[in-house]
Design a protein around this motif. Structure first.
Motif, PDB file in Angstrom:
ATOM      1  N   LYS A 676       0.309  -3.816   1.507  1.00 34.42           N
ATOM      2  CA  LYS A 676       1.368  -3.279   2.362  1.00 34.42           C
ATOM      3  C   LYS A 676       0.822  -2.976   3.753  1.00 34.42           C
ATOM      4  O   LYS A 676       1.485  -3.145   4.762  1.00 34.42           O
ATOM      5  CB  LYS A 676       1.941  -1.995   1.738  1.00 34.42           C
ATOM      6  N   MET A 677      -0.419  -2.501   3.757  1.00 34.25           N
ATOM      7  CA  MET A 677      -1.060  -2.171   5.031  1.00 34.25           C
ATOM      8  C   MET A 677      -1.210  -3.440   5.875  1.00 34.25           C
ATOM      9  O   MET A 677      -0.889  -3.440   7.076  1.00 34.25           O
ATOM     10  CB  MET A 677      -2.438  -1.583   4.714  1.00 34.25           C
ATOM     11  N   VAL A 678      -1.666  -4.498   5.230  1.00 37.62           N
ATOM     12  CA  VAL A 678      -1.858  -5.765   5.941  1.00 37.62           C
ATOM     13  C   VAL A 678      -0.533  -6.246   6.511  1.00 37.62           C
ATOM     14  O   VAL A 678      -0.429  -6.627   7.691  1.00 37.62           O
ATOM     15  CB  VAL A 678      -2.463  -6.816   4.986  1.00 37.62           C
ATOM     16  N   GLU A 679       0.497  -6.168   5.688  1.00 34.65           N
ATOM     17  CA  GLU A 679       1.818  -6.606   6.146  1.00 34.65           C
ATOM     18  C   GLU A 679       2.310  -5.766   7.321  1.00 34.65           C
ATOM     19  O   GLU A 679       2.862  -6.280   8.290  1.00 34.65           O
ATOM     20  CB  GLU A 679       2.826  -6.511   4.996  1.00 34.65           C
ATOM     21  N   TYR A 680       2.044  -4.472   7.180  1.00 33.00           N
ATOM     22  CA  TYR A 680       2.456  -3.543   8.218  1.00 33.00           C
ATOM     23  C   TYR A 680       1.804  -3.902   9.548  1.00 33.00           C
ATOM     24  O   TYR A 680       2.460  -4.003  10.591  1.00 33.00           O
ATOM     25  CB  TYR A 680       2.044  -2.138   7.757  1.00 33.00           C
ATOM     26  N   ASN A 787      11.227 -10.431  -0.410  1.00 33.01           N
ATOM     27  CA  ASN A 787      10.283 -10.169   0.662  1.00 33.01           C
ATOM     28  C   ASN A 787      10.866  -9.277   1.747  1.00 33.01           C
ATOM     29  O   ASN A 787      10.253  -9.091   2.789  1.00 33.01           O
ATOM     30  CB  ASN A 787       9.818 -11.480   1.279  1.00 33.01           C
ATOM     31  N   ALA A 788      12.058  -8.725   1.508  1.00 38.78           N
ATOM     32  CA  ALA A 788      12.680  -7.921   2.546  1.00 38.78           C
ATOM     33  C   ALA A 788      11.975  -6.583   2.721  1.00 38.78           C
ATOM     34  O   ALA A 788      12.188  -5.885   3.702  1.00 38.78           O
ATOM     35  CB  ALA A 788      14.146  -7.692   2.224  1.00 38.78           C
ATOM     36  N   TYR A 789      11.111  -6.246   1.752  1.00 39.33           N
ATOM     37  CA  TYR A 789      10.415  -4.961   1.828  1.00 39.33           C
ATOM     38  C   TYR A 789       9.044  -5.114   2.460  1.00 39.33           C
ATOM     39  O   TYR A 789       8.175  -4.286   2.275  1.00 39.33           O
ATOM     40  CB  TYR A 789      10.254  -4.378   0.429  1.00 39.33           C
ATOM     41  N   VAL A 790       8.867  -6.215   3.168  1.00 45.01           N
ATOM     42  CA  VAL A 790       7.540  -6.505   3.689  1.00 45.01           C
ATOM     43  C   VAL A 790       7.052  -5.370   4.609  1.00 45.01           C
ATOM     44  O   VAL A 790       7.779  -4.899   5.479  1.00 45.01           O
ATOM     45  CB  VAL A 790       7.533  -7.876   4.396  1.00 45.01           C
ATOM     46  N   GLY A 791       5.849  -4.889   4.343  1.00 48.90           N
ATOM     47  CA  GLY A 791       5.274  -3.828   5.153  1.00 48.90           C
ATOM     48  C   GLY A 791       5.895  -2.464   4.974  1.00 48.90           C
ATOM     49  O   GLY A 791       5.698  -1.582   5.787  1.00 48.90           O
TER      50      GLY A 791
END
Lengths: 900, 188
Positions: A676-680, A787-791
């Motif tokens: 999640k961090m990476v996506e963020y 994938n809508a919850y990305v990050g």
């Protein structure tokens, strides 16, 4: 005025056209609003203040056969997972064949998503279509439900599982723990959390235990129903059922219910009303059952409500439409109790009928009369006429079933006056905009005028047709409603006549040299649009709309190819050929629609384990391709402007950083938090890139090459962003899109480089094929939210819908941006580019308004059709989304125009 | 009512046999006509062997070409290969072979007849109408395929074969009508 010479345009004219466009959009939006109000929100009003029936019908409830209930809901438990041949739930089957339970095929109503299904299974009411939209906004359930009744009776209830229940009933459970259905890719932990609590609870004291397992649904969403994981999950669930049953084996007053809330289709999604999505398994198990044979019967899912109410001795919820399931009563309880339950169920339904104010309608009078007769029979029976029992039971059974059949259809009404109004508004708008385009046409579109005359003619015809329907309806108002359909032949003949007349008039004009003869692709484009609009009348063409789009766009490309071939331009036709082949591969990437859903496609081939290296290679091609595209374009647009140079290197820096993050995200990082961090961080990277580009636009010199470079950067940014939002197996699609756009760019760069109407429609079609190739369809179940919850760690009310929207429209946005870039590249001056972009928006708006009109008309005509909720209404909802996307397009265009 | 729709032709295997017969017929009549009557290209008489070579070459190239086009339009690539091949062969016989035989591989003539819509004589008009007829017919024939009524004629390529045949017949019909109107130029 018509095609002769250039109409003078200046900047203010572009501005005014954009304003006009927005006004038109707003009026279209208003018509949608009117239609929505009239069509979807007008369910019959139920007066739920008055108390239920007299006491003597409910007296028997004081002595119910069951005191305790264990209700296991397994999300997306399709019928065949529980009871079919492929089922791995061996223990459950053993119990059923020992006669310890009853098995049912329970048919769920649309929409088949969790929230409305739970509501239906506790209240017995049929949710309205709009409940699909409120699925994500679950709030406290205020209506009458069995959970509420159990609570009022002082039962101790415990709940473990999907936290939707806790949102619906916040304070009714003694002990509870919710698991969130947030991480769709997690299918072990969600269930382990429930089972852990189950082990503790089995030793504790409770009256009602509800468990809602989510893992099976998650596997379906991620890997489809045929995944080997599914079998493991079935075995796990079977073990849980076995564990619970072992505990209650000696307790005859406990009932175990296992059921699914909805099914899933061949790709593992749900929401629509196909057989796979709406057929769920349902099993009632108890040591006190003695079933003589193991058969599977058909029931409605909501039948569980009155059945549980009567079995547990609580009153039936007010709005229940279900009927009790006979076998469960016949095997354990004396017939007296069964008859009383039936009587109660019939009474409740009759009261509901009165509350809806429908009991005086002629079609219900025979039913109500038969109900009253049965009541008299019951009185005679109670007076001592014992042999009447069977007859009474039969009568009540018939009454409840028939009443359900009729009332479940009739409570959904329409506000027809409002619908007429909005359809006429749609029609007028559609007509206005076609004629507006006709008068605004400029030099580059000498044949726009021509094609629009035909379109306008067609729609005048249709509108007059619609008015004919209206008049016929008004005249036949007092007669049988089916007479309305008499109006159709007239309106159709009328429409065709008018269209033909227009065609004749146009040909006459061509013959006399008023209008230039349009090119073949121009002819084809408007014929294609008209054919596409007409195809909306058929439910299967709506389901298979992608086939139409694919066919049209492919034919358009073939015509381009043939044109180049005739001119013997080898460079041009080889690029057209590349576009054709690419388009074919794009079309077979994801199989969508209804008829061939689940058939083999490239995407399914790639996610097989043995093709892993191919998948990774192809996806890397895309990742590297985007970055190298940018590198090449930054070499091409070299400049001496210092600011421009600085921003360029800054952009490159952040780009490589974001690129590295996206690569990291797709390598196998198993730790959820760091992922999640990476996506963020990657999201921030993209935002910074966008910021840099905007600054570059604003601060560097206004040179054409700068503008072009910056527009390319926007394409790159959008490409990166869509990689974050889409599944790994779709990555290579983006390479294909780019290849197609590139070859078309090369194709059109030879020759006059004028932006023609056919190019606009062609790009519109290609954008739509990209839309369908990313696994979208006209069924609401295919909207991909994985994938809508990305990050993000939790649901965000703005970002999640926004990302879902972008996932949905990735293809059209990409082609739209590409077309804007193409326009800017092809036109010598900024002003002509603006003019072209505006007219592109006008053309697509015209198409959209025609589609909106056709959709609303078709939905209105077919409002009693069998597929109204499963095919026509979703199509209309998509039409609203498409229209909203059209507004987004205008906004994007305005931003791009103001940046340049 | 069901029976009306289920003629044996709608069985895909029957379709293949039907296509083979149809191709045989068109091939035989074309080659025969070319050999016996219209065997001149640019005032040079064609040898029988030449006619045969043109037939085989034209037919094969046309078949592969139309198979490729069909695949581009969404025909399955790996399954039903035989059916797609048959369909390609049919269209090749209808619209590719005859211009090969009667106009040779002369691109300019092809462009004049097909792209500029100006066939000069009876024979060219025949090629023009039947060629366009069968191709457009096959294109339109694909329309019912996605409908969900699951009739046997929706199986690929049955409806397209119908469309192509219908278009060809319509082309012949239009050509026949046009014979009356254009008598003047029948000398060349």
């Amino acid at each position: 005025m018509k095609g002769e010479g250039q109409v003078e345009w200046d900047i203010s004219k572009v501005k005014w056209s954009i304003c006009l466009l927005l006004v038109l959009h707003i009026s279209l939006g208003y018509s949608f609003f009117l239609y929505w109000e009239g069509f979807f929100t007008t369910t019959a009003q139920c007066d739920d203040t008055s108390p239920l029936s007299d006491a003597d019908t409910t007296d028997f409830l004081n002595n119910p056969p069951f005191k305790k209930l264990v209700w296991v809901i397994i999300d997306a438990l399709r019928y065949d997972f529980l009871l079919g041949e492929r089922s791995k739930m061996i223990h459950t089957h053993q119990l059923l064949s020992q006669g310890k339970g009853y098995a049912y095929k329970a048919h769920a109503h649309a929409p088949t998503v969790t929230f409305p299904r739970i509501k239906a299974m506790v209240s017995g009411s049929i949710p309205a279509f709009t409940d699909f939209i409120t699925n994500f906004m679950a709030n406290e359930h205020s209506e009458d439900s069995i959970i509420k009744k159990l609570y009022e009776q002082g039962k101790d209830m415990v709940f473990y599982g999907d936290d939707t229940w806790l949102k619906l009933f916040p304070d009714l459970f003694v002990r509870s723990e919710g698991t969130t259905s947030f991480f769709v890719s997690d299918y072990t932990e969600v269930d382990d959390n429930v089972t852990r609590n189950l082990d503790i609870e089995l030793d504790k004291d409770w009256d009602v235990m509800i468990l809602h397992y989510l893992g099976l649904d998650h596997i379906g969403h991620s890997y489809g129903p045929d995944s080997p994981l599914m079998n493991n999950k079935m075995t796990e669930m079977d073990g849980i059922i076995q564990k619970i049953y072992d505990r209650i084996e000696h307790d005859e007053s406990t009932l175990l219910v296992v059921c699914g809330d909805h099914g899933m289709n061949q790709v593992g999604n749900h929401g629509g009303s196909t057989v796979e999505e709406s057929t769920t398994g349902m099993v009632f198990l108890s040591p006190s059952f003695h079933s003589s044979e193991y058969v599977v019967r058909d029931i409605n899912q909501i039948d569980i409500v009155p059945t549980l109410s009567n079995l547990l001795g609580i009153s039936i919820p007010l709005k229940n439409l279900g009927v009790i399931i006979p076998e469960l009563f016949q095997s354990i309880i004396n017939e007296e109790y069964y008859m009383n339950s039936l009587n109660y169920n019939a009474h409740q339904l009759n009261v509901l009928l009165e509350r809806y104010g429908k009991h005086e309608l002629p079609s219900y009078i025979p039913l109500v009369e038969s109900f009253q007769q049965t009541n008299t029979l019951l009185k005679q029976y109670r007076a001592g006429d014992i042999h009447l029992k069977r007859e009474i039971i039969n009568h009540y059974n018939n009454f409840t079933k028939h009443l359900y059949d009729k009332l479940s259809v009739d409570i959904f009404g329409y506000n027809e006056e409002q619908l007429y109004m909005s359809i006429i508004l749609f029609g007028i708008l559609c007509l206005t905009v076609t004629y507006l385009l006709y008068f605004l046409s400029y030099e580059t579109y000498s044949y726009v005028t021509f094609s629009l005359e035909i379109m306008a003619g067609y729609f005048i015809g249709s509108i007059i047709g619609g008015l004919c329907i209206y008049v016929t309806y008004a005249i036949l108002m007092d007669m049988d409603f089916s007479m309305l359909f008499l109006g159709f032949p007239f309106s159709i003949i009328f429409g065709i006549c008018i269209s033909l007349l227009t065609v004749v008039a146009v040909f006459w004009k061509i013959f006399h040299g008023y209008i230039n003869t349009p090119s073949v692709d121009g002819y084809f484009c408007y014929m294609g649009i008209i054919a596409h609009v007409i195809s909306l009348g058929s439910s299967s063409f709506i389901e298979e709309e992608h086939q139409i789009i694919y066919f049209l766009s492919q034919t358009w490309l073939v015509i381009l190819f043939l044109k180049a071939l005739v001119q013997m331009n080898s460079k041009q036709y080889s690029f057209a050929l590349i576009a054709i082949v690419t388009s074919r591969i794009i079309q077979s990437w994801n199989q969508t629609g209804d008829k061939y859903l689940g058939a083999d496609d490239i995407s399914k081939y790639l996610i097989k384990e043995e093709n892993y290296y191919l998948l990774v290679t192809l996806s890397c091609v895309t990742l590297v391709g985007i970055v190298s595209f940018h590198t090449i374009s930054s070499y091409l647009y070299d400049s001496n402007d210092k600011i421009f140079k600085t921003f360029k290197s800054l952009f490159n820096f952040v780009l490589y950083y974001t690129f590295a993050l996206i690569c990291m995200r797709n390598s196998n990082v198993n730790n959820i938090i760091s992922l999640k961090m990476v996506e963020y961080l990657a999201l921030w990277g993209i935002l910074v890139l966008l910021f840099i580009t905007v600054l570059n636009f604003k601060l560097s010199n206004e040179e054409t090459s700068h503008t072009r470079y910056n527009l390319n950067s926007i394409l790159v940014i959008f490409g990166l962003f869509s990689l974050l939002l889409h599944r790994f197996n779709n990555y290579f699609l983006f390479s294909l899109f780019s290849l197609q756009i590139f070859s078309l760019y090369q194709y059109f760069s030879i020759g006059s480089r004028k932006i023609s109407w056919s190019m606009m429609i062609g790009f519109f079609w290609l954008g739509n094929s990209a839309y369908f190739s990313l696994l979208n369809s006209n069924s609401l179940s295919t909207i991909d939210i994985s994938n809508a919850y990305v990050g993000m760690d939790s649901y965000h009310p703005v970002l999640v819908p926004a990302f879902t929207y972008i996932i949905l429209y990735t293809g059209p946005i990409l082609y739209f941006l590409a077309f804007i870039v193409l326009i800017v590249h092809f036109t010598p001056s900024r002003f002509i580019a603006d003019q072209n972009i505006t007219s592109f928006l006008f053309v697509t708006f015209t198409i959209r308004s025609c589609f909106s009109f056709a959709c609303s008309l078709v939905l209105f005509i077919e409002r009693y059709h069998l597929f109204v909720w499963s095919v026509f209404s979703p199509r209309f909802c998509y039409e609203i989304l498409h229209e909203s996307f059209e507004i987004v397009k205008v906004l994007i265009a305005v931003i791009v125009m103001s940046l340049k | 009512m069901e029976g009306i729709y289920n003629t044996p032709l709608e069985d895909p295997e029957w379709t293949e046999i039907y296509i083979e017969w149809m191709i045989g017929l068109v091939l035989a009549s074309n080659v025969g006509f070319c050999w016996l009557v219209q065997n001149r290209h640019h005032n040079r008489k064609l040898h029988v062997a030449e006619i045969l070579v043109i037939t085989i070459l034209g037919f094969t190239v046309g078949t592969l070409l139309f198979q490729f086009i069909a695949i581009c339009f969404g025909a399955p690539l790996l399954t039903n290969v035989s059916r797609t091949l048959h369909f390609g062969a049919l269209l090749s016989a209808f619209s590719f072979l005859s211009p090969c035989l009667f106009m040779g591989f002369d691109t300019n003539q092809w462009i004049r007849v097909y792209a500029n819509h100006s066939p000069k004589n009876k024979l060219e008009r025949f090629l023009y109408y039947t060629g366009y007829g069968s191709v457009i017919g096959a294109w339109l024939g694909a329309i019912p395929i996605p409908l969900d009524s699951d009739r046997p004629y929706q199986v690929w390529p049955v409806s397209c074969v119908y469309g192509a045949t219908g278009g060809y017949i319509l082309g012949v019909f239009i050509w026949f009508i046009s014979l009356g109107g254009f008598r003047k130029d029948h000398k060349d």
